[in-house]
Scaffold this motif. Sequence first.
Motif, mmCIF file in Angstrom:
data_model
loop_
_atom_site.group_PDB
_atom_site.id
_atom_site.type_symbol
_atom_site.label_atom_id
_atom_site.label_comp_id
_atom_site.label_asym_id
_atom_site.label_seq_id
_atom_site.Cartn_x
_atom_site.Cartn_y
_atom_site.Cartn_z
ATOM 1 N N ASP A 1 17.502 15.234 -4.422
ATOM 2 C CA ASP A 1 17.175 16.481 -5.113
ATOM 3 C C ASP A 1 18.435 17.318 -5.243
ATOM 4 O OD1 ASP A 1 17.514 17.992 -2.657
ATOM 5 O OD2 ASP A 1 15.526 17.284 -2.062
ATOM 6 N N GLY B 1 19.176 20.156 -3.912
ATOM 7 C CA GLY B 1 19.661 20.648 -2.632
ATOM 8 C C GLY B 1 20.611 19.654 -1.993
ATOM 9 N N GLN B 2 20.263 18.374 -2.033
ATOM 10 C CA GLN B 2 21.128 17.328 -1.504
ATOM 11 C C GLN B 2 22.413 17.226 -2.322
ATOM 12 O OE1 GLN B 2 17.257 14.801 -1.271
ATOM 13 N NE2 GLN B 2 18.841 13.519 -0.406
ATOM 14 N N SER C 1 24.492 25.643 3.467
ATOM 15 C CA SER C 1 23.033 25.741 3.336
ATOM 16 C C SER C 1 22.568 27.183 3.156
ATOM 17 C CB SER C 1 22.347 25.149 4.568
ATOM 18 O OG SER C 1 22.621 25.933 5.721
ATOM 19 N N THR D 1 12.604 27.236 3.368
ATOM 20 C CA THR D 1 13.685 26.491 2.754
ATOM 21 C C THR D 1 14.985 27.220 3.058
ATOM 22 O OG1 THR D 1 14.531 25.588 0.663
ATOM 23 C CG2 THR D 1 13.505 27.758 0.579
ATOM 24 N N ARG E 1 20.309 27.278 -0.258
ATOM 25 C CA ARG E 1 20.811 26.169 -1.089
ATOM 26 C C ARG E 1 19.661 25.331 -1.632
ATOM 27 N NH1 ARG E 1 24.244 22.448 2.383
ATOM 28 N NH2 ARG E 1 22.192 21.839 3.171
ATOM 29 N N ASP E 2 18.710 24.988 -0.785
ATOM 30 C CA ASP E 2 17.589 24.164 -1.232
ATOM 31 C C ASP E 2 16.656 24.941 -2.149
ATOM 32 O OD1 ASP E 2 18.617 22.109 0.242
ATOM 33 O OD2 ASP E 2 17.233 22.338 1.929
ATOM 34 N N ARG F 1 16.092 17.683 6.407
ATOM 35 C CA ARG F 1 17.090 17.885 5.365
ATOM 36 C C ARG F 1 18.427 17.271 5.763
ATOM 37 N NH1 ARG F 1 15.560 18.116 0.660
ATOM 38 N NH2 ARG F 1 17.561 19.032 0.056
#
Length: 236
Positions: free
Chosen positions: A129, A131-132, A141, A153, A156-157, A217
Amino acid sequence: MPLSRFKSVALVLMAVLSTACSTVSAKQYTDPFENTNRSVHAFNEGFDDAILTPVSKAYVAVTPDPLEKGVSNFFDNLGYPSVVINQFLQGKVGEGFEGIGRFGINSTLGLFGLFDVASDLGLEAKQEDFGQTFAAWGFGSGPYVVSPLIGGTTVRDGIGGIATIFTNPGTWIGESGAALSLFAGATIDTSAQLLDERELIPGDSYLFLRDSYMQRRQFLIADGAVVEDDPFLDDE
């Protein structure tokens, strides 16, 4: 908003955030908004108990298992273009082309994704995704934040999640009612899959969900590699 313009805005936001809060390593992770997060978490749990969980249980009760599996497959397949995009953005070109093949096979032979034919052919599902991708690009993050109805969350995500919405073909439907119906269906399907797990949460549910989220995560960002540093080793 055009997708290309949205991506530009997302990247600008990430740049600003990475300047405001430097990259957070495992040992440095904190939860500065814990008091506010807990209040929102309590609201979310109340909503789940009053509305989402009863609806999910009713859905499971009246839906035959094969159909329930087909619905889950459909929503997984609908969101797979976002996985493919992030595979290419992370430089995983081979996996990206495999992802295209997986989506194409399941969308055709799998009857719009109701059947996971691709896995039987060796094209297993991957989890990627935005975020990754942002993590792979070096963005920190940011703090952990709990949003109403959405849940916990990192910053960042959270921004990555917005980008994911715009790369899901379900959001390209012109009729807002149809798109909203798809979103509601996906939410109920996800909730139904988590019914058993939700009942097994021990002790402080806020800490459990926060810690589980952060550890998962890290696992996904590291592509399944063992993470030696635990961001919550210093927690009481």
